[in-house]
Design a protein around this motif. Structure first.
Motif, PDB file in Angstrom:
ATOM      1  N   GLN A 107       0.831  -1.203   0.000  1.00  0.00           N
ATOM      2  CA  GLN A 107       0.000   0.000   0.000  1.00  0.00           C
ATOM      3  C   GLN A 107       0.867   1.256   0.000  1.00  0.00           C
ATOM      4  OE1 GLN A 107      -2.478  -0.845   3.420  1.00  0.00           O
ATOM      5  NE2 GLN A 107      -4.159  -1.548   2.114  1.00  0.00           N
ATOM      6  N   GLU A 108       1.980   1.210   0.731  1.00  0.00           N
ATOM      7  CA  GLU A 108       2.896   2.344   0.756  1.00  0.00           C
ATOM      8  C   GLU A 108       3.526   2.566  -0.620  1.00  0.00           C
ATOM      9  OE1 GLU A 108       7.126   3.312   2.857  1.00  0.00           O
ATOM     10  OE2 GLU A 108       5.582   2.389   4.111  1.00  0.00           O
ATOM     11  N   ILE A 109       3.938   1.486  -1.255  1.00  0.00           N
ATOM     12  CA  ILE A 109       4.523   1.592  -2.600  1.00  0.00           C
ATOM     13  C   ILE A 109       3.482   2.102  -3.590  1.00  0.00           C
ATOM     14  CG2 ILE A 109       5.449   0.261  -4.547  1.00  0.00           C
ATOM     15  CD1 ILE A 109       6.809  -1.545  -2.400  1.00  0.00           C
ATOM     16  N   ARG A 110       2.288   1.529  -3.521  1.00  0.00           N
ATOM     17  CA  ARG A 110       1.215   1.926  -4.437  1.00  0.00           C
ATOM     18  C   ARG A 110       0.876   3.408  -4.288  1.00  0.00           C
ATOM     19  NH1 ARG A 110      -4.355  -1.244  -4.122  1.00  0.00           N
ATOM     20  NH2 ARG A 110      -4.242  -0.359  -2.044  1.00  0.00           N
ATOM     21  N   ALA A 111       0.899   3.931  -3.064  1.00  0.00           N
ATOM     22  CA  ALA A 111       0.590   5.336  -2.833  1.00  0.00           C
ATOM     23  C   ALA A 111       1.630   6.261  -3.467  1.00  0.00           C
ATOM     24  CB  ALA A 111       0.498   5.605  -1.335  1.00  0.00           C
ATOM     25  N   GLN A 112       2.844   5.767  -3.651  1.00  0.00           N
ATOM     26  CA  GLN A 112       3.908   6.580  -4.228  1.00  0.00           C
ATOM     27  C   GLN A 112       3.943   6.511  -5.755  1.00  0.00           C
ATOM     28  OE1 GLN A 112       7.644   5.697  -2.307  1.00  0.00           O
ATOM     29  NE2 GLN A 112       6.701   5.731  -0.286  1.00  0.00           N
TER      30      GLN A 112
ATOM     31  N   GLU B  17      -1.901   6.715 -12.704  1.00  0.00           N
ATOM     32  CA  GLU B  17      -2.154   5.806 -13.824  1.00  0.00           C
ATOM     33  C   GLU B  17      -1.465   4.455 -13.669  1.00  0.00           C
ATOM     34  OE1 GLU B  17       1.250   8.547 -14.914  1.00  0.00           O
ATOM     35  OE2 GLU B  17      -0.743   8.845 -14.099  1.00  0.00           O
ATOM     36  N   SER B  18      -0.543   4.331 -12.714  1.00  0.00           N
ATOM     37  CA  SER B  18       0.188   3.074 -12.509  1.00  0.00           C
ATOM     38  C   SER B  18      -0.277   2.305 -11.281  1.00  0.00           C
ATOM     39  CB  SER B  18       1.685   3.362 -12.367  1.00  0.00           C
ATOM     40  OG  SER B  18       2.182   3.971 -13.523  1.00  0.00           O
ATOM     41  N   ARG B  19      -1.183   2.851 -10.527  1.00  0.00           N
ATOM     42  CA  ARG B  19      -1.573   2.241  -9.261  1.00  0.00           C
ATOM     43  C   ARG B  19      -2.337   0.939  -9.410  1.00  0.00           C
ATOM     44  NH1 ARG B  19      -2.996   7.931  -6.429  1.00  0.00           N
ATOM     45  NH2 ARG B  19      -0.815   8.585  -6.247  1.00  0.00           N
ATOM     46  N   ASP B  20      -2.943   0.715 -10.554  1.00  0.00           N
ATOM     47  CA  ASP B  20      -3.665  -0.543 -10.764  1.00  0.00           C
ATOM     48  C   ASP B  20      -2.720  -1.709 -11.039  1.00  0.00           C
ATOM     49  OD1 ASP B  20      -6.103   0.557 -10.281  1.00  0.00           O
ATOM     50  OD2 ASP B  20      -6.669   0.758 -12.388  1.00  0.00           O
ATOM     51  N   ALA B  21      -1.411  -1.474 -11.062  1.00  0.00           N
ATOM     52  CA  ALA B  21      -0.446  -2.558 -11.273  1.00  0.00           C
ATOM     53  C   ALA B  21      -0.560  -3.615 -10.173  1.00  0.00           C
ATOM     54  CB  ALA B  21       0.976  -2.008 -11.323  1.00  0.00           C
ATOM     55  N   PHE B  22      -0.995  -3.195  -8.986  1.00  0.00           N
ATOM     56  CA  PHE B  22      -1.197  -4.129  -7.878  1.00  0.00           C
ATOM     57  C   PHE B  22      -2.629  -4.644  -7.824  1.00  0.00           C
ATOM     58  CE2 PHE B  22       2.528  -1.866  -6.070  1.00  0.00           C
ATOM     59  CZ  PHE B  22       3.320  -2.964  -5.797  1.00  0.00           C
TER      60      PHE B  22
ATOM     61  N   SER C 298      -8.142  -8.493  -6.396  1.00  0.00           N
ATOM     62  CA  SER C 298      -7.017  -8.567  -7.337  1.00  0.00           C
ATOM     63  C   SER C 298      -5.732  -8.054  -6.700  1.00  0.00           C
ATOM     64  CB  SER C 298      -7.327  -7.811  -8.633  1.00  0.00           C
ATOM     65  OG  SER C 298      -7.580  -6.451  -8.379  1.00  0.00           O
ATOM     66  N   PHE C 299      -5.841  -7.120  -5.741  1.00  0.00           N
ATOM     67  CA  PHE C 299      -4.690  -6.626  -4.984  1.00  0.00           C
ATOM     68  C   PHE C 299      -4.061  -7.774  -4.199  1.00  0.00           C
ATOM     69  CE2 PHE C 299      -3.212  -4.677  -0.909  1.00  0.00           C
ATOM     70  CZ  PHE C 299      -2.148  -3.948  -1.406  1.00  0.00           C
TER      71      PHE C 299
END
Length: 146
Positions: free
Chosen positions: A99-104, A108-113, A119-120
């Motif tokens: 979640q910390e990585i995703r917030a950074q 447009e790239s946050r759905d990678a997780f 799906s997360f």
């Protein structure tokens, strides 16, 4: 790649190659990914106007019930799979870090997780298992692994 190259109408083919399946050589494939990538790059250059952007390894070792339980790598694999990966403390730490990585990441790239909670969690499980397999492959003695 030659078949794909012949079907592509553009001047160039950029491929993402995925190697998957169950094989006694999974440990070696994971360990020597750099050599496989170099071989794929070489084959692509022979085909011409063809490049391998990424080599994705999704191989798993065959079930190894015949391994002795006193083998430290067998025991480490068992501890990782049965105790660590499934523990609540590990899962909570993993989710927190992701979640910390995703917030950074840029929006447009946050759905990678993953685009939703299910799906997360699935993406994290896949990443952790693949990472554990890669580490175990590097610990496997050279010339063994089956």
């Amino acid at each position: 790649m030659e078949r794909k190259r012949s079907k592509v109408n553009s001047d160039h083919l950029v491929a993402r190659v995925r190697i998957e399946g169950v094989t006694p050589l999974a440990w070696r494939i994971r360990r020597d990914t750099d050599l496989l990538k170099a071989e794929a790059d070489d084959r692509a250059s022979v085909i011409g106007t063809c490049w391998v952007e990424k080599l994705e390894i999704v191989c798993r070792p065959a079930e190894r019930w015949e391994e002795p339980s006193e083998d430290p790598l067998f025991e480490l694999r068992r501890v990782i799979e049965e105790d660590i990966l499934t523990s609540d403390a590990f899962q909570n730490e993993l989710v927190g870090m992701a979640q910390e990585i995703r917030a950074q990441l840029p929006p447009e790239s946050r759905d990678a997780f993953g685009a939703d909670e299910a799906s997360f969690r699935e993406a994290l499980t896949r990443l952790v298992r693949d990472g554990a397999e890669s580490v175990m492959a590097r610990l496997e003695p050279t010339g063994e692994g089956g």
